[in-house]
Write a protein that holds these residues in place. Structure first.
Motif, PDB file in Angstrom:
ATOM      1  N   VAL A 165      52.556 -15.951  12.503  1.00  0.00           N
ATOM      2  CA  VAL A 165      53.868 -15.595  13.055  1.00  0.00           C
ATOM      3  C   VAL A 165      54.064 -14.083  13.039  1.00  0.00           C
ATOM      4  CG1 VAL A 165      56.374 -15.833  12.730  1.00  0.00           C
ATOM      5  CG2 VAL A 165      54.893 -17.826  12.493  1.00  0.00           C
ATOM      6  N   ASP A 166      53.382 -13.385  12.149  1.00  0.00           N
ATOM      7  CA  ASP A 166      53.442 -11.928  12.162  1.00  0.00           C
ATOM      8  C   ASP A 166      53.098 -11.465  13.592  1.00  0.00           C
ATOM      9  OD1 ASP A 166      53.853  -9.516  10.978  1.00  0.00           O
ATOM     10  OD2 ASP A 166      52.262  -9.714   9.490  1.00  0.00           O
ATOM     11  N   SER A 167      53.859 -10.525  14.134  1.00  0.00           N
ATOM     12  CA  SER A 167      53.709 -10.214  15.564  1.00  0.00           C
ATOM     13  C   SER A 167      52.299  -9.749  15.922  1.00  0.00           C
ATOM     14  CB  SER A 167      54.731  -9.154  15.985  1.00  0.00           C
ATOM     15  OG  SER A 167      54.592  -7.999  15.198  1.00  0.00           O
ATOM     16  N   GLU A 168      51.700  -8.927  15.060  1.00  0.00           N
ATOM     17  CA  GLU A 168      50.360  -8.404  15.355  1.00  0.00           C
ATOM     18  C   GLU A 168      49.330  -9.528  15.380  1.00  0.00           C
ATOM     19  OE1 GLU A 168      52.366  -7.473  13.007  1.00  0.00           O
ATOM     20  OE2 GLU A 168      52.977  -5.428  13.505  1.00  0.00           O
ATOM     21  N   HIS A 169      49.485 -10.449  14.443  1.00  0.00           N
ATOM     22  CA  HIS A 169      48.491 -11.517  14.303  1.00  0.00           C
ATOM     23  C   HIS A 169      48.681 -12.592  15.360  1.00  0.00           C
ATOM     24  CE1 HIS A 169      48.920  -9.119  10.785  1.00  0.00           C
ATOM     25  NE2 HIS A 169      47.638  -9.339  10.563  1.00  0.00           N
ATOM     26  N   LEU A 216      49.147  -4.715   4.094  1.00  0.00           N
ATOM     27  CA  LEU A 216      49.093  -6.181   3.935  1.00  0.00           C
ATOM     28  C   LEU A 216      48.528  -6.817   5.200  1.00  0.00           C
ATOM     29  CD1 LEU A 216      52.581  -7.021   2.303  1.00  0.00           C
ATOM     30  CD2 LEU A 216      50.425  -6.606   1.118  1.00  0.00           C
ATOM     31  N   GLU A 217      48.923  -6.273   6.342  1.00  0.00           N
ATOM     32  CA  GLU A 217      48.504  -6.879   7.613  1.00  0.00           C
ATOM     33  C   GLU A 217      47.019  -6.676   7.907  1.00  0.00           C
ATOM     34  OE1 GLU A 217      52.838  -6.759   9.861  1.00  0.00           O
ATOM     35  OE2 GLU A 217      51.186  -5.590  10.698  1.00  0.00           O
ATOM     36  N   VAL A 218      46.448  -5.584   7.401  1.00  0.00           N
ATOM     37  CA  VAL A 218      44.999  -5.388   7.565  1.00  0.00           C
ATOM     38  C   VAL A 218      44.269  -6.505   6.811  1.00  0.00           C
ATOM     39  CG1 VAL A 218      43.062  -3.892   6.930  1.00  0.00           C
ATOM     40  CG2 VAL A 218      45.091  -2.903   7.988  1.00  0.00           C
TER      41      VAL A 218
HETATM   42 MG    MG Z   1      53.882  -7.379  11.564  1.00  0.00          MG
END
Ligand code: MG
Ligand code: NDP
Length: 391
Positions: free
Chosen positions: A146-150, A217-219
């Motif tokens: 759900v994270d936009s990048e992922h 965190l997103e990396v």
């Molecule tokens: Mg994000």
């Protein structure tokens, strides 16, 4: 009817999720909704959706929740154990949108039903990525980002062979301090840190965006979701937050995902996957936007990204420790105990201390092991904090 539960319903992602659910009337039965301190909103949401049960994370708020739900027919429960029990209720689609490591156990339990877990709680993957993925595989469950990048990477990969992927680029707005000097960043206040230029999010993730801890965190989240090597993951500062991620293939092609800064796109995508359904997000007018800017992140002013690389290299329980130390540092900043720029050094010092005999290298085999490291890391961060000058 699909049975749906929303954990973290009273937060930014939760409210957007209920908005998306309400736009497809007659399609969903709401099973469980969870919240924290905002009892009034939780009760209102539970009444409006006819949920089976509403759960507050705070055990001492049960009487208040019961009173707020009186006559509604919605069951009330409270405390971390009740959250886990609610996650064990059969559901087809579960939104994991509690903030912080507290979201780990409910999401983990939801996977046991072979349900689809829409995962906003990135902390789960940072702390226990391999464990979560293995649990999903064991029970035939699906985890959707759900994270936009992922979500963007996931969408760029549809129909593609992961073996042909050369690199994954996730973008960062750069946050409110993108152009600030180090001196100015050190003196940043909570109000300044929380004021994200593009996204309207919860306070904690907004401050993490300002420090680039969110991107750190997103990396790690990218590595866990897509199984790519850390060396294949790049971060690009993109102040407009229009391009959310790009996937580079071995023939030189770059597939980018563009969209407005509105989480309802990623939530709706996860809700309806593999179909696409209309979403109430602004349609981009690229001619009006006119330009999209990109720059490399500055490692000197934003050391969190380097820490993420070190955590991935360390492996084991380093992700769980990193997240817990980061949450403790954020609490200390919010309490006025440390300055904004002390958060990264505090996390780094905590990881160094944990490396001296706290089992940082042990594999994240079980939820208990991960939660134990989360606890130890918070204790060590507290010790490091008490033993130094961090303003
Ligand atoms: Mg994000
Ligand atoms: P919010 O702070 O807005 O909401 C957090 C939710 O968790 C609320 O329902 C809150 O309840 C509840 N909560 C807080 N503490 C606890 C606890 N200890 N135990 C159980 N529940 C708790 O956060 P966001 O919605 O912004 O973020 C949620 C998650 O989604 C985070 O992991 C974040 O990183 C991720 N995410 C968010 C994005 C966004 O745009 N907001 C984008 C991408 C990812 P209450 O408010 O009632 O106290």
């Amino acid at each position: 009817m699909r049975r749906v539960s929303v954990f973290g319903a009273t937060g930014s992602i939760g409210v957007n999720t209920l908005d998306m659910l309400a736009r497809q009337p007659g399609e969903f039965d709401i099973v469980a909704l969870s919240g924290g301190a905002n009892i009034a909103l939780l009760a209102e949401q539970a009444r409006a959706t006819g949920a089976e049960i509403a759960v507050t994370a705070h055990a001492d708020r049960l009487a208040e929740l019961r009173a707020a739900l009186a006559g509604s027919g919605v069951a009330a429960a409270a405390g971390p154990g009740a959250l886990i029990e609610a996650a064990e209720r059969p559901a087809d689609w579960v939104m994991s949108a509690i903030v912080g490591a507290a979201g780990l156990a409910p999401g983990f339990r939801a996977l046991r039903q072979g349900a689809t877990l829409a995962l906003a709680n990135k902390e789960s993957l940072v702390a226990a990525g391999p464990l979560l993925m293995a649990e999903a595989a064991r029970h035939g469950a699906t985890i959707l980002p759900v994270d936009s990048e992922h979500s963007a990477v996931f969408q760029a990969l549809i129909g593609e062979d992961i073996a042909a992927v050369e690199r994954v680029i996730i973008t960062a707005s750069g946050g409110p301090f993108r152009d600030w000097t180090s001196e100015r960043i050190s003196a940043a206040t909570i109000a300044q840190a929380v004021a994200h230029p593009n996204w309207d999010m919860g306070a904690r993730i907004s401050i993490d965006s300002a420090s680039l801890f969110n991107k750190a965190l997103e990396v790690i989240e990218t590595r866990e979701y897509f199984g790519v090597d850390p060396a294949q993951i790049e971060v690009l500062v993109h102040p407009q937050s229009i391009v959310h991620a790009l996937v580079g293939f071995n023939d030189g092609a770059l597939m980018a995902h563009l969209g407005p800064a509105d989480m309802r796109h990623a939530i709706g995508f996860a809700l309806n996957w593999p179909a696409r359904r209309p979403a109430p997000v602004e349609r981009l007018d690229l001619a009006r936007l006119a330009r999209l800017d990109f720059a490399a992140p500055d490692p000197a002013r934003f050391p969190a990204l380097r820490l993420a690389r070190e955590v991935m290299a360390a492996g084991g329980l380093a992700g769980a420790a990193f997240n817990a130390a980061k949450e403790t540092a954020l609490d200390a900043f919010l309490d006025g105990r440390i300055g904004f720029s002390a958060m990264a050094p505090l996390v780094e010092a905590t990881l160094a201390r944990l490396a001296r005999g706290d089992g940082l290298q042990n594999p994240p085999d079980t939820l208990d092991v991960v939660l134990a490291m989360d606890h130890v890391a918070r204790v060590r961060a507290g010790e490091v904090l008490a033993g130094g000058t961090w303003q």
